[in-house]
Design a protein around this motif. Sequence first.
Motif, PDB file in Angstrom:
ATOM      1  N   SER A 212       2.252   2.381  12.286  1.00  0.00           N
ATOM      2  CA  SER A 212       1.549   1.363  11.512  1.00  0.00           C
ATOM      3  C   SER A 212       0.800   1.970  10.338  1.00  0.00           C
ATOM      4  N   PHE A 213       0.737   3.300  10.295  1.00  0.00           N
ATOM      5  CA  PHE A 213      -0.136   3.936   9.296  1.00  0.00           C
ATOM      6  C   PHE A 213       0.634   4.899   8.406  1.00  0.00           C
ATOM      7  N   THR A 214       1.907   4.616   8.189  1.00  0.00           N
ATOM      8  CA  THR A 214       2.750   5.507   7.381  1.00  0.00           C
ATOM      9  C   THR A 214       2.711   5.122   5.907  1.00  0.00           C
ATOM     10  N   LEU A 215       3.464   5.858   5.121  1.00  0.00           N
ATOM     11  CA  LEU A 215       3.571   5.558   3.695  1.00  0.00           C
ATOM     12  C   LEU A 215       4.052   4.123   3.477  1.00  0.00           C
ATOM     13  N   ASP A 216       4.970   3.668   4.335  1.00  0.00           N
ATOM     14  CA  ASP A 216       5.465   2.303   4.189  1.00  0.00           C
ATOM     15  C   ASP A 216       4.328   1.286   4.275  1.00  0.00           C
ATOM     16  N   ALA A 217       3.376   1.553   5.157  1.00  0.00           N
ATOM     17  CA  ALA A 217       2.244   0.642   5.287  1.00  0.00           C
ATOM     18  C   ALA A 217       1.389   0.674   4.027  1.00  0.00           C
ATOM     19  N   SER A 218       1.184   1.878   3.489  1.00  0.00           N
ATOM     20  CA  SER A 218       0.414   1.987   2.256  1.00  0.00           C
ATOM     21  C   SER A 218       1.089   1.226   1.123  1.00  0.00           C
ATOM     22  N   VAL A 219       2.417   1.359   1.058  1.00  0.00           N
ATOM     23  CA  VAL A 219       3.154   0.656   0.001  1.00  0.00           C
ATOM     24  C   VAL A 219       3.090  -0.842   0.227  1.00  0.00           C
ATOM     25  N   LEU A 220       3.153  -1.263   1.492  1.00  0.00           N
ATOM     26  CA  LEU A 220       3.071  -2.692   1.789  1.00  0.00           C
ATOM     27  C   LEU A 220       1.748  -3.270   1.274  1.00  0.00           C
ATOM     28  N   VAL A 221       0.649  -2.579   1.558  1.00  0.00           N
ATOM     29  CA  VAL A 221      -0.661  -3.066   1.121  1.00  0.00           C
ATOM     30  C   VAL A 221      -0.732  -3.079  -0.407  1.00  0.00           C
ATOM     31  N   MET A 222      -0.204  -2.005  -1.003  1.00  0.00           N
ATOM     32  CA  MET A 222      -0.192  -1.929  -2.458  1.00  0.00           C
ATOM     33  C   MET A 222       0.627  -3.083  -3.042  1.00  0.00           C
ATOM     34  N   ALA A 223       1.760  -3.371  -2.411  1.00  0.00           N
ATOM     35  CA  ALA A 223       2.600  -4.473  -2.880  1.00  0.00           C
ATOM     36  C   ALA A 223       1.854  -5.799  -2.766  1.00  0.00           C
ATOM     37  N   MET A 224       1.056  -5.962  -1.700  1.00  0.00           N
ATOM     38  CA  MET A 224       0.262  -7.187  -1.550  1.00  0.00           C
ATOM     39  C   MET A 224      -0.660  -7.377  -2.749  1.00  0.00           C
ATOM     40  N   VAL A 225      -1.330  -6.275  -3.119  1.00  0.00           N
ATOM     41  CA  VAL A 225      -2.279  -6.349  -4.237  1.00  0.00           C
ATOM     42  C   VAL A 225      -1.544  -6.688  -5.521  1.00  0.00           C
ATOM     43  N   ILE A 226      -0.445  -5.955  -5.762  1.00  0.00           N
ATOM     44  CA  ILE A 226       0.246  -6.113  -7.040  1.00  0.00           C
ATOM     45  C   ILE A 226       0.958  -7.457  -7.121  1.00  0.00           C
ATOM     46  N   ILE A 227       1.587  -7.860  -6.025  1.00  0.00           N
ATOM     47  CA  ILE A 227       2.292  -9.138  -6.037  1.00  0.00           C
ATOM     48  C   ILE A 227       1.299 -10.283  -6.194  1.00  0.00           C
ATOM     49  N   GLY A 228       0.160 -10.171  -5.516  1.00  0.00           N
ATOM     50  CA  GLY A 228      -0.857 -11.208  -5.648  1.00  0.00           C
ATOM     51  C   GLY A 228      -1.491 -11.213  -7.038  1.00  0.00           C
ATOM     52  N   GLY A 229      -1.832 -10.037  -7.507  1.00  0.00           N
ATOM     53  CA  GLY A 229      -2.474  -9.946  -8.816  1.00  0.00           C
ATOM     54  C   GLY A 229      -3.608  -8.941  -8.788  1.00  0.00           C
ATOM     55  N   THR A 230      -3.378  -7.765  -9.400  1.00  0.00           N
ATOM     56  CA  THR A 230      -4.390  -6.713  -9.387  1.00  0.00           C
ATOM     57  C   THR A 230      -5.624  -7.143 -10.160  1.00  0.00           C
ATOM     58  N   GLY A 231      -6.783  -6.842  -9.623  1.00  0.00           N
ATOM     59  CA  GLY A 231      -8.021  -7.111 -10.337  1.00  0.00           C
ATOM     60  C   GLY A 231      -8.435  -8.575 -10.301  1.00  0.00           C
ATOM     61  N   THR A 232      -7.826  -9.369  -9.420  1.00  0.00           N
ATOM     62  CA  THR A 232      -8.255 -10.758  -9.276  1.00  0.00           C
ATOM     63  C   THR A 232      -8.877 -10.928  -7.889  1.00  0.00           C
ATOM     64  N   VAL A 233      -9.626 -12.007  -7.720  1.00  0.00           N
ATOM     65  CA  VAL A 233     -10.283 -12.222  -6.426  1.00  0.00           C
ATOM     66  C   VAL A 233      -9.285 -12.772  -5.406  1.00  0.00           C
ATOM     67  N   ALA A 234      -8.505 -13.774  -5.820  1.00  0.00           N
ATOM     68  CA  ALA A 234      -7.606 -14.439  -4.870  1.00  0.00           C
ATOM     69  C   ALA A 234      -6.300 -13.669  -4.683  1.00  0.00           C
ATOM     70  N   GLY A 235      -5.926 -12.856  -5.656  1.00  0.00           N
ATOM     71  CA  GLY A 235      -4.634 -12.179  -5.645  1.00  0.00           C
ATOM     72  C   GLY A 235      -4.307 -11.461  -4.344  1.00  0.00           C
ATOM     73  N   PRO A 236      -5.178 -10.544  -3.893  1.00  0.00           N
ATOM     74  CA  PRO A 236      -4.849  -9.785  -2.671  1.00  0.00           C
ATOM     75  C   PRO A 236      -4.641 -10.682  -1.454  1.00  0.00           C
ATOM     76  N   ILE A 237      -5.402 -11.785  -1.381  1.00  0.00           N
ATOM     77  CA  ILE A 237      -5.258 -12.688  -0.240  1.00  0.00           C
ATOM     78  C   ILE A 237      -3.891 -13.373  -0.297  1.00  0.00           C
ATOM     79  N   VAL A 238      -3.553 -13.855  -1.496  1.00  0.00           N
ATOM     80  CA  VAL A 238      -2.256 -14.517  -1.667  1.00  0.00           C
ATOM     81  C   VAL A 238      -1.131 -13.538  -1.335  1.00  0.00           C
ATOM     82  N   GLY A 239      -1.250 -12.312  -1.851  1.00  0.00           N
ATOM     83  CA  GLY A 239      -0.225 -11.303  -1.593  1.00  0.00           C
ATOM     84  C   GLY A 239      -0.090 -11.000  -0.114  1.00  0.00           C
ATOM     85  N   ALA A 240      -1.237 -10.844   0.561  1.00  0.00           N
ATOM     86  CA  ALA A 240      -1.201 -10.522   1.992  1.00  0.00           C
ATOM     87  C   ALA A 240      -0.547 -11.665   2.768  1.00  0.00           C
ATOM     88  N   ALA A 241      -0.929 -12.894   2.457  1.00  0.00           N
ATOM     89  CA  ALA A 241      -0.376 -14.039   3.174  1.00  0.00           C
ATOM     90  C   ALA A 241       1.133 -14.108   2.956  1.00  0.00           C
TER      91      ALA A 241
END
Lengths: 291, 289, 375
Positions: A212-241
Amino acid sequence: MEAYIFNLVNLIAIYAILAVTLNFIMGYAGIYSLAHAVFFGLGAYTSAWVAQNVHPSILLTIPAAMMAAAALSLLLALPALRVRGEYFVAASLGLQVLAVTIFSEWKSFTGGIGGVLAIPPANVFGIEVFKPAHFAILSVVALVIVMALINALVHSSFGRNLRAIHDSESAAASFGKNVPMIKTISVVISAALAAVAGALYASYLSFINVESFTLDASVLVMAMVIIGGTGTVAGPIVGAALLMLLPSLISWFDFLPQTEIGALQQIIYGLGMTLLMIFRPGGIVGRRAKA
Amino acid sequence: MLAIQLAITGLQTGALYALTAVGFSLIFGSTRIFHFAHGATFVIAAYFFYGVFGAGLGLLPSIAAAGLGAVAFGVLLDRLVYAPIQRHEGSFFTVFVASFGVGIVVQNLIGMVFGRGFVTVNTPLSRSVEMIPGVYVSPLAWIAILCTAIFLGALQFFLRRTHTGMALRALADNPELVRTFGLNPRMIAATAFAVGSVLVVPAAIITSATTGLNPAIGHHVMLISLAATIVGGIGSVSGTMLAGLLLGLAESLALLVVDSQWTEAVTFAILFAFIIIRPAGLLGRATAH
Amino acid sequence: MTRHFTLAGAIVSLACLAMPAVAEEHTIGAIFPLSGTNAVYGDVFMSGADLAVEHINADGVLSGPLSIAYEDSQALPQPAVVAMTKLVNVTGVPYTLSAFTGVSKAISTLATRNSVVGVNGGGVGPDLAELGDYFWNVIPLANLEMRAVVPFLVEERGLKSFALVYVDDPLGDAMHEELETILPEVGGELVDSFSVPTTAQQFSGVAAQVRASGADVVYVASYGNQQLQIVKQLRDNGVDAQLVAYSGYAVPDALALPESEGMIITGQGVDFDSEDAVTKRFVEDYTAKFDRAPTAYNVNYYNAVLVYGALAAAIEAEGGEVTGEALLEARRATESFDLVGGTVSFQDNGTLLFPIQVKEIRDGAAHALTSVTFD
C-alpha cells in the motif's frame, strides 16, 4: 449495499487526506514529491505498533504516527532545500524506493510483505469503531479537520510566504523571508498530516503491508491532486473520489471478462491521466491554463 | 573468484543499463521532456521481438520489428502527447504525469495481447561457458558489451559529426539558435525520440533472452535510466553511460556485502546521495537550480 | 512455449454470469489473482471451482443454484483485503475461496471477525494451518512437501548439501525455517540461503553465489513468473546442481521451460486413476471441458467447492440457515468427505491431509518417482 457505500466513503476520505496534504506542498510550495506514500506508510506502521503494543486509542495512535512522520520528513526537506524541479522529483523517488526496501525488510516492525495482521480497531474515547458506517464518521471528521487546518495555514501569513516562494524563491529571500525554514516547516506539516491518513487506514483495514506504500501509491495520490486540480481547495477531494470510485464503477460492468477487468481498469486509469494532461492540464477543478 | 564473476555479471547488466539510460538522457537532455514512458518503449521493443521471433520469421525481421515498434512509439508519443502539452504548458510535471499514464496503458495492453506471464526467447547463446575456473560468461554477455560499444560509438559520431546531431545538443540550451540555423526544433525533437528509442532495442532484445520478459519489466528499466541520467549529470551523454555501467556494477558487487533485496536500495541510495552532495552529477556542468 | 487460458477463463465466467438469478441462490466468494503477474494461477483455480459449481447445480445438491462471486487479488494481500471487505459486507458470502499464502493470511482476520469461512487450496505456507477456526486448507502445506523430498534426496540420492533461493515473503520465510529444521534431522546441511525480493527479475548475481556455495541441491522456493526466471538464470549461469521446487512449480509454463528438465518437484498425490465415482467424474468432465489433464490445483478448488456443497446441503436438510458459523459447526460434525482423490477428513486445525508425491520433470511433464504418506 449500505456497507459498500460507507466502505467507499472511508477509502475516499483516507485518500483525500493524502491528496489534500500533498496538494499543500505541491500546489502552494511547488515541492513535487513522489514520496508521499512513505509518510502514509510510516503513519500506518507506527499507529499499528502503538495500537498493538500500547493502546488502540486514537489519542495515542494518531499523535505517535504524526510525530514519526514529521521526524522522517526532515530527510525529504533536505533535498527540497538543495534542488528543484526534476532533481527534487528524482530525490523523492529515491527516498520512496529506499523506504519500500526498509518497509519490506524491517520485519519486526512492518512484517515485511506478510504485513501486520490483526490490528485492533480504532478506539475513540473507549468505543471501538470498526463497522464501515461508524468508521465513516471518524474518517470524514478527520478529513474535515485536516482541510480546515490546511485552509487556515494557506490563508495565514505563512501561506502568503509559501506562495511568494512558489512564484520566485530569490525574490522571497530578498524580502528577508527565511526560505529554508518555511520550506522545511511545510514539508513537516504535510508529512505529519499524511500520517493521520495512515493511522486511520491501519485501524480500518486491520491489515497493512508494504504494497500500500509503494511508488504506485505515491503516483496514485499525485494523480488525484493533478487530476482534481493542483493548488485548488476542492481539486484533491474530487480527484480522490474519482480515482477511488473508478475500480468500483468498472466492476459493475458485468459483461467484461473477469480476467481482464484488472487490466482494463488500469488502462482507463492510465489513459485518463494522459488525456487529462493533454486537454485539461489544470485539472478538473483547476483553471484552464496556468500562469 | 566470486568477486570477478560478479564484476563480469555487473558489467553485462551495466552495459544494458547504459544503453537504455543514454536513450532517456538524450531525450531528456535535449527536449527536457520527462519521458517516463521510456520503460514502455523497452517493453514494446522486447515484445515485438519476442512476437515476431516466436512466429518463426527469423532474426533480422524480428530485430526490424523491434526497432520499428520502438521508434514509432517514441515519435508518435512525442507528436500526439508531449507536443500538445508543451504547446500550452511547459511544466515538466504535467508531462511526467501524462507519460506515466502512457506507461500504465502500454504495460496492460501488452499483458492482454501477450499474456501476463513470464516469456523468454530460447537460445543457446544465453548459456554460460567457463572462461577460467569458477568464472562463467555467456556469449550474450559479449554481445551485450559489443552492442553497447557499437551503438554508443555511433551515437557519439552522430552527436559530434553531423549537423542534426549538433543541433540536437544545442536544442536544450537554445531552441532559438536551432531555428536561426534553419532547423525546425520540432523535427529535432522527433529525431531525439527516434534515436533515444532505437538505443533501447539491443538492450530489450538481449534481455528477452537472458532474464526473460514480463509486461511490468519497463518499470525497473525506467527507474534505472532516471537514476543513471541524474548520477551521470543531466545533459551529459558520456556521464550517463558511465553512470549506467557503475550502477550495474554496484548492483552486482553489492551482493558481496548485502542480500539481493537490498541491491535496488543501493542504486537509489547512490542517487539520493548524488542529489544532495553533487547534483550536477559525475560529468554534468548544469547546476540544479 | 507459453500457454494462457485467458480465453477459456473468460468463456467460463461469461457462462456463469448468464445463469439465471433465483431467490434461493447460493453465492460463495473467491479471491483469486485475475490480473497481474500471477493471473495464470487464477485461470487454473477457476477452472476447478467452476466445474464443481456445474456438477453441484446439475445434481441439485442445494435448494437453489450455486454461483461464485470472483474478486481479483492480484496475488497481493492489499487488494485481497479490499476484495474480502466487499465480499463480506456487500455480497454477504458465508464461504470464500482463497489462494496464496500472503493473501490468505491477510484475509484471515476479516474471516474470523465476520465469521466467514476462508478456504485455501493454493497457498502452501506452513503457517496457514494456524489462522483460526474459520480458515481451512484443502491442500497439504509445504512443510509436508519438504518432509517428503528432503529425506528422499539425502537418503536415496545421496545429495547432502543444500542451497536455498527463497522469496522474501511469508511463504519463503516459512520454507527457509522448515528447511533449516529438517536438514540436520536427516543428515543434510544447508550450506547457504539467498532471499530475493518478490519483484526481482535479475538473478545472475545470485546464481554466481549459488555456484560458489558448491551445493549438491538448490531448492527454489518462489512462485509465479519469478520461479521460472530463477531456474532459467541458475542454469544459464552455470549452476548444474540438482534443482528442486515445491508444488508451486507444477504450472504449464514452468513444466514447458527447457531449463526445467531433470528438476525434482513435489506435490499433492492425487490418484487420478482411482476408481471412485467422484474422481472418475471429475477427471472425465475436466478433460472433456478444458481439453487437458487436470492438475492438483484444479482438484483442490473443485474439492473446496464440493465441501461447501456437502456442508450447505446438510445445513439445509436440518432447516438451518447457511452461515459461516453453521458451516464450521457442520464441518466439525462431519466425519469425512468424498472428494477427488478419495475419502478424507479434516484435522482439528482445519487442514486436509494428502499423500505427497516426489516427481521428476522429463520432456515437459512431471513423472512420479515415489509417494510419501503422513499420519
